[in-house]
Structures are given as C-alpha cells and as structure tokens.
Design a protein around this motif. Structure first.
Motif, PDB file in Angstrom:
ATOM      1  N   CYS A   1      -2.138   1.586   7.642  1.00 16.79           N
ATOM      2  CA  CYS A   1      -2.521   0.866   6.326  1.00 16.79           C
ATOM      3  C   CYS A   1      -3.749   0.103   6.473  1.00 16.79           C
ATOM      4  O   CYS A   1      -4.244  -0.466   7.408  1.00 16.79           O
ATOM      5  N   ARG A   2      -4.871   0.386   5.516  1.00 17.48           N
ATOM      6  CA  ARG A   2      -6.198  -0.322   5.494  1.00 17.48           C
ATOM      7  C   ARG A   2      -6.130  -1.564   4.616  1.00 17.48           C
ATOM      8  O   ARG A   2      -7.126  -2.056   4.399  1.00 17.48           O
ATOM      9  N   ASP A   3      -5.012  -1.907   4.113  1.00 20.24           N
ATOM     10  CA  ASP A   3      -5.107  -3.019   2.850  1.00 20.24           C
ATOM     11  C   ASP A   3      -4.631  -4.344   3.372  1.00 20.24           C
ATOM     12  O   ASP A   3      -4.412  -5.163   2.811  1.00 20.24           O
TER      13      ASP A   3
ATOM     14  N   SER B   1       0.706  -1.274   0.013  1.00 20.75           N
ATOM     15  CA  SER B   1       0.016   0.045   0.055  1.00 20.75           C
ATOM     16  C   SER B   1       0.825   1.250   0.160  1.00 20.75           C
ATOM     17  O   SER B   1       1.893   1.162   0.433  1.00 20.75           O
ATOM     18  N   PRO B   2       0.435   2.331  -0.632  1.00 21.97           N
ATOM     19  CA  PRO B   2       1.001   3.446  -0.512  1.00 21.97           C
ATOM     20  C   PRO B   2       1.479   3.869   0.905  1.00 21.97           C
ATOM     21  O   PRO B   2       2.650   4.322   1.117  1.00 21.97           O
ATOM     22  N   ARG B   3       0.631   3.653   1.874  1.00 24.69           N
ATOM     23  CA  ARG B   3       0.821   4.063   3.283  1.00 24.69           C
ATOM     24  C   ARG B   3       2.137   3.321   3.913  1.00 24.69           C
ATOM     25  O   ARG B   3       3.167   3.932   4.557  1.00 24.69           O
ATOM     26  N   CYS B   4       2.090   2.031   3.226  1.00 23.67           N
ATOM     27  CA  CYS B   4       3.487   1.253   4.032  1.00 23.67           C
ATOM     28  C   CYS B   4       4.599   1.863   3.344  1.00 23.67           C
ATOM     29  O   CYS B   4       5.872   1.777   3.899  1.00 23.67           O
ATOM     30  N   VAL B   5       4.365   2.218   1.918  1.00 22.85           N
ATOM     31  CA  VAL B   5       5.679   2.527   0.966  1.00 22.85           C
ATOM     32  C   VAL B   5       6.220   3.731   1.914  1.00 22.85           C
ATOM     33  O   VAL B   5       7.510   4.106   1.885  1.00 22.85           O
ATOM     34  N   LEU B   6       5.200   4.450   2.320  1.00 27.32           N
ATOM     35  CA  LEU B   6       5.749   6.089   2.935  1.00 27.32           C
ATOM     36  C   LEU B   6       5.967   5.956   4.355  1.00 27.32           C
ATOM     37  O   LEU B   6       6.292   6.765   5.165  1.00 27.32           O
ATOM     38  N   GLY B   7       6.025   4.492   4.784  1.00 25.39           N
ATOM     39  CA  GLY B   7       6.294   4.051   6.288  1.00 25.39           C
ATOM     40  C   GLY B   7       5.233   4.729   7.208  1.00 25.39           C
ATOM     41  O   GLY B   7       5.378   4.494   8.459  1.00 25.39           O
ATOM     42  N   GLU B   8       3.911   4.622   6.780  1.00 24.39           N
ATOM     43  CA  GLU B   8       3.079   5.111   7.638  1.00 24.39           C
ATOM     44  C   GLU B   8       2.059   3.684   7.897  1.00 24.39           C
ATOM     45  O   GLU B   8       0.952   3.457   7.827  1.00 24.39           O
ATOM     46  N   HIS B   9       2.870   2.700   8.658  1.00 21.59           N
ATOM     47  CA  HIS B   9       2.381   1.294   8.616  1.00 21.59           C
ATOM     48  C   HIS B   9       1.043   1.504   9.518  1.00 21.59           C
ATOM     49  O   HIS B   9       0.140   0.683   9.161  1.00 21.59           O
ATOM     50  N   PRO B  10       1.100   2.220  10.605  1.00 23.00           N
ATOM     51  CA  PRO B  10      -0.031   2.013  11.376  1.00 23.00           C
ATOM     52  C   PRO B  10      -1.507   2.408  10.970  1.00 23.00           C
ATOM     53  O   PRO B  10      -2.533   2.089  11.191  1.00 23.00           O
TER      54      PRO B  10
END
Length: 76
Positions: free
Chosen positions: A23-25, A12-21
């Motif tokens: 991530c909704r995917d 997910s784009p959120r995990c790619v950007l380091g915003e792991h908490p």
C-alpha cells in the motif's frame, strides 16, 4: 461536496485485497496538481493494529485443533 467536510474513510485497493505491504496510500504525498490531494488509507494495518489474515487464521485454527486433540481424551 463541501471542502470543509471531512473525507470519507478510504481503504486502498491493495489493502482491500490483502496486499498491505504494497500500500502506498498510508503516508501523505503530493499529487502534483494544485488543489488535488491523495486520500490516506485508513486500514488498521497502518496504525499498528493486528490484522486477521488468512494465514494467521489458519495458524490459529490449527493450534486450536491440536489443543483440542490433546484435551479431548481427558474429557470423558
């Protein structure tokens, strides 16, 4: 693409950007459209694997430098 082919690995784009908490995917969810589904994020953060974040790496580097500073005087 053949429907029988496995999906390519997706992050997910959120995990790619380091915003792991945020991530909704990580969990399967319904798209609301017949025949359309969301891809599941394959980031290791969802599978219990440790992540080397910038904060963790900074902490590790600071600890390593402190250890080296304690040991260095005894190396001569």
């Amino acid at each position: 693409m053949n429907p029988q082919d496995p999906d390519p690995e997706y992050r997910s784009p959120r995990c790619v950007l380091g915003e792991h908490p945020h991530c909704r995917d990580a969990e399967p969810r319904d798209s609301g459209v017949p025949g359309v589904r969301h891809l599941l994020c394959a980031c290791p953060c969802h599978h219990g694997a440790p992540l080397f974040t910038a904060a963790l790496m900074t902490t590790w580097a600071a600890a390593a430098l402190a250890c080296l500073a304690r040991v260095a005087p005894h190396l001569s």
